[in-house]
Design a protein around this motif. Structure first.
Motif, mmCIF file in Angstrom:
data_model
loop_
_atom_site.group_PDB
_atom_site.id
_atom_site.type_symbol
_atom_site.label_atom_id
_atom_site.label_comp_id
_atom_site.label_asym_id
_atom_site.label_seq_id
_atom_site.Cartn_x
_atom_site.Cartn_y
_atom_site.Cartn_z
ATOM 1 N N TYR A 144 47.441 24.963 -6.999
ATOM 2 C CA TYR A 144 46.729 24.616 -8.536
ATOM 3 C C TYR A 144 46.435 26.213 -9.467
ATOM 4 C CZ TYR A 144 44.385 23.132 -12.046
ATOM 5 O OH TYR A 144 43.205 23.060 -13.640
ATOM 6 N N SER A 145 47.313 26.350 -10.165
ATOM 7 C CA SER A 145 47.540 27.435 -11.320
ATOM 8 C C SER A 145 46.114 28.010 -11.987
ATOM 9 C CB SER A 145 48.523 27.331 -12.277
ATOM 10 O OG SER A 145 48.865 26.575 -12.476
ATOM 11 N N ASN A 146 45.071 27.251 -11.633
ATOM 12 C CA ASN A 146 44.607 27.067 -13.325
ATOM 13 C C ASN A 146 42.867 27.341 -12.302
ATOM 14 O OD1 ASN A 146 46.168 27.226 -15.184
ATOM 15 N ND2 ASN A 146 46.054 24.989 -15.281
ATOM 16 N N VAL A 147 43.037 27.781 -11.494
ATOM 17 C CA VAL A 147 41.582 28.078 -10.442
ATOM 18 C C VAL A 147 41.315 29.642 -9.789
ATOM 19 C CG1 VAL A 147 42.675 27.460 -8.176
ATOM 20 C CG2 VAL A 147 40.262 27.694 -8.220
ATOM 21 N N TYR A 148 40.435 29.826 -10.155
ATOM 22 C CA TYR A 148 39.678 31.557 -10.658
ATOM 23 C C TYR A 148 38.402 31.570 -9.214
ATOM 24 C CZ TYR A 148 42.928 32.491 -13.913
ATOM 25 O OH TYR A 148 43.761 32.648 -14.492
ATOM 26 N N TYR A 149 38.760 32.294 -8.081
ATOM 27 C CA TYR A 149 37.303 32.373 -7.295
ATOM 28 C C TYR A 149 36.246 33.482 -7.882
ATOM 29 C CZ TYR A 149 40.324 28.775 -5.607
ATOM 30 O OH TYR A 149 41.981 27.952 -4.977
ATOM 31 N N PHE A 150 35.104 32.827 -6.620
ATOM 32 C CA PHE A 150 34.406 33.897 -7.249
ATOM 33 C C PHE A 150 33.701 33.832 -5.667
ATOM 34 C CE2 PHE A 150 32.560 30.801 -9.456
ATOM 35 C CZ PHE A 150 31.187 30.294 -8.793
ATOM 36 N N ASP A 151 32.835 35.064 -4.800
ATOM 37 C CA ASP A 151 31.817 35.159 -4.646
ATOM 38 C C ASP A 151 30.868 34.248 -4.495
ATOM 39 O OD1 ASP A 151 30.221 36.278 -2.777
ATOM 40 O OD2 ASP A 151 30.470 37.999 -2.421
ATOM 41 N N TYR A 152 30.467 33.038 -3.649
ATOM 42 C CA TYR A 152 29.167 32.703 -4.157
ATOM 43 C C TYR A 152 27.770 33.383 -4.144
ATOM 44 C CZ TYR A 152 28.658 31.291 1.160
ATOM 45 O OH TYR A 152 28.263 31.947 2.253
ATOM 46 N N ARG A 153 28.264 34.006 -3.741
ATOM 47 C CA ARG A 153 27.038 35.035 -3.803
ATOM 48 C C ARG A 153 26.654 36.228 -4.244
ATOM 49 N NH1 ARG A 153 28.298 36.423 2.975
ATOM 50 N NH2 ARG A 153 30.402 36.376 0.963
ATOM 51 N N ASP A 154 27.606 36.299 -5.410
ATOM 52 C CA ASP A 154 26.866 37.443 -6.629
ATOM 53 C C ASP A 154 27.301 37.077 -7.520
ATOM 54 O OD1 ASP A 154 27.528 39.301 -8.328
ATOM 55 O OD2 ASP A 154 29.476 39.815 -6.826
ATOM 56 N N PRO A 155 25.321 36.323 -8.593
ATOM 57 C CA PRO A 155 25.973 36.336 -9.787
ATOM 58 C C PRO A 155 26.893 36.756 -11.079
ATOM 59 C CG PRO A 155 23.790 36.588 -9.594
ATOM 60 C CD PRO A 155 24.677 37.015 -7.939
ATOM 61 N N ALA A 163 29.932 37.962 -10.653
ATOM 62 C CA ALA A 163 30.766 37.797 -10.190
ATOM 63 C C ALA A 163 31.785 37.270 -11.023
ATOM 64 C CB ALA A 163 31.147 37.304 -9.235
ATOM 65 N N LEU A 164 30.595 35.205 -10.727
ATOM 66 C CA LEU A 164 31.109 34.459 -11.603
ATOM 67 C C LEU A 164 30.815 35.198 -12.784
ATOM 68 C CD1 LEU A 164 31.107 31.933 -12.599
ATOM 69 C CD2 LEU A 164 28.350 31.197 -11.992
ATOM 70 N N ALA A 165 29.573 36.306 -13.826
ATOM 71 C CA ALA A 165 29.966 36.386 -15.075
ATOM 72 C C ALA A 165 30.928 36.706 -15.466
ATOM 73 C CB ALA A 165 28.393 37.210 -14.644
#
Length: 358
Positions: A302-313, A315-317
């Motif tokens: 899937y081309s429209n997904v971007y991943y982040f470390d689930y322990r690091d707010p 990274a999501l921000a």
């Protein structure tokens, strides 16, 4: 052939576990007229027929101790009264001592097989998850190792974990992707930049806290023109701030509608499958997902997904910031469901056919 199915844990308010039961039951009612079916449930939730009956054991749903005793001791006598040719458990545990030639367990609870974090009984928000991980998990693993049922799981990650943590051989563990409702209404993501969405219950591993911390990080950077919609109540998330919209429970059709003009955030770090991701991806939605094996497996290609470390707010921000300023946008290409997923009944019928010929 007489087939006994145990799923007294599922009730209309139990979310995904009830959906599995409901889909399976309706499939049996409509598409299997040749076998005798007996369902052990907590209530009379469905219609019956000449060959499909319901046995009610509401008492097992009300008492965890009684449920444990049933699975490890008294259940064998109750179920063996019906002389099943096939015994199916849809609730993760293979009742010990059932006398049937063919035993099948549908395993959809991944918490006991998660080893990266040990949940604590001393933290109120973790207590229920700790019970599943450390107590119920032992019963699940013991029952599978002792009874050796054919065990159906939803992902390759789960299959590997089951083989590693029980005495089941790989040949006895079937990876079957759940039947994903196909969405083909021609409505795709509108590249909304200021609205995010996460449909999930209030379990600690769903990781709502990370979203709140990411919002605070964005506000510190001066970004405030956005909302994050969550399917929780004020009681479940009392410290939600102005950028959070609490929807409470909403029906599936409304969830699907939300994907059209919201970016999906998926920070959960324990999942059996993660159906919301595939629902959103079918609408070419932009997805910000926790970087865990299951999200990569489910969204492969899937081309429209971007991943982040689930322990690091932070990274999501940062990913949310890129959405807000327009640096991340959907290419409007929905996911291509290349596999042929089958219903639970179809899988069960294949197992019975193979085992009957042995």
């Amino acid at each position: 052939m007489r087939i006994v199915v145990s799923d007294y844990a599922a009730t209309p308010t139990s979310g995904g576990t009830y959906s599995i039961l409901e889909d399976f039951y309706n499939d049996v009612l409509q598409n299997d007229l040749g076998n005798e079916w007996i369902f052990i449930l907590a209530g009379r939730y469905f219609p019956t027929s000449d060959n499909v009956k319901i046995v009610i054991r509401e008492d097992l749903k009300k008492s965890k101790f009684k449920k444990l005793l049933f699975e490890l001791g008294t259940g064998r006598r109750f179920i063996n009264r019906y002389r099943p040719d096939v015994f199916i458990s849809l609730q993760n545990i293979s009742t010990v001592g059932v006398k049937s030639k063919i035993k099948i367990t549908y395993l959809h609870q991944s918490i006991p097989f998660y080893r990266e974090h040990r949940f604590s009984f001393f933290k109120s928000q973790e207590r229920k998850v700790a019970m599943y991980q450390r107590l119920v998990g032992k019963v699940i693993k013991y029952s599978l190792s002792k009874e050796q049922p054919v065990t159906i799981v939803q992902t390759e990650w789960m299959k590997k974990a089951v083989v590693q943590q029980t005495r089941l051989s790989p040949a006895r563990v079937l990876k079957v992707s759940p039947k994903v409702p196909f969405i083909d209404d021609g409505k795709y993501y509108a590249n909304q930049r200021h609205a995010f969405f996460f449909p999930a219950t209030a379990y600690v591993y769903k990781n709502h806290r990370l979203i709140l911390d990411a919002i605070q990080e964005l506000k510190r950077q001066g970004y405030d023109d956005f909302t994050v919609s969550l399917t929780l109540t004020p009681q479940q998330l009392p410290d939600a701030h102005n950028n959070v919209e609490l929807l409470g429970f909403i029906p599936r059709q409304q969830v699907l509608k939300m994907y059209e003009d919201h970016v999906l955030i998926f920070p959960s770090y324990i999942e059996s499958y993660g159906l919301p991701m595939l629902e959103a991806a079918q609408k070419a939605d932009l997805i910000l997902a926790a970087d865990i094996p299951i999200t990569h497996e489910v969204l492969a290609g899937y081309s429209n997904v971007y991943y982040f470390d689930y322990r690091d707010p932070a990274a999501l921000a940062e990913l949310m910031r890129k959405v807000l300023v327009g640096d991340l946008q959907s290419d409007l290409q929905p996911i291509k469901l290349t596999y042929q997923n089958e219903s639970v009944l179809q899988t069960v019928q294949q197992v019975i056919k193979k085992k009957s010929g042995e």
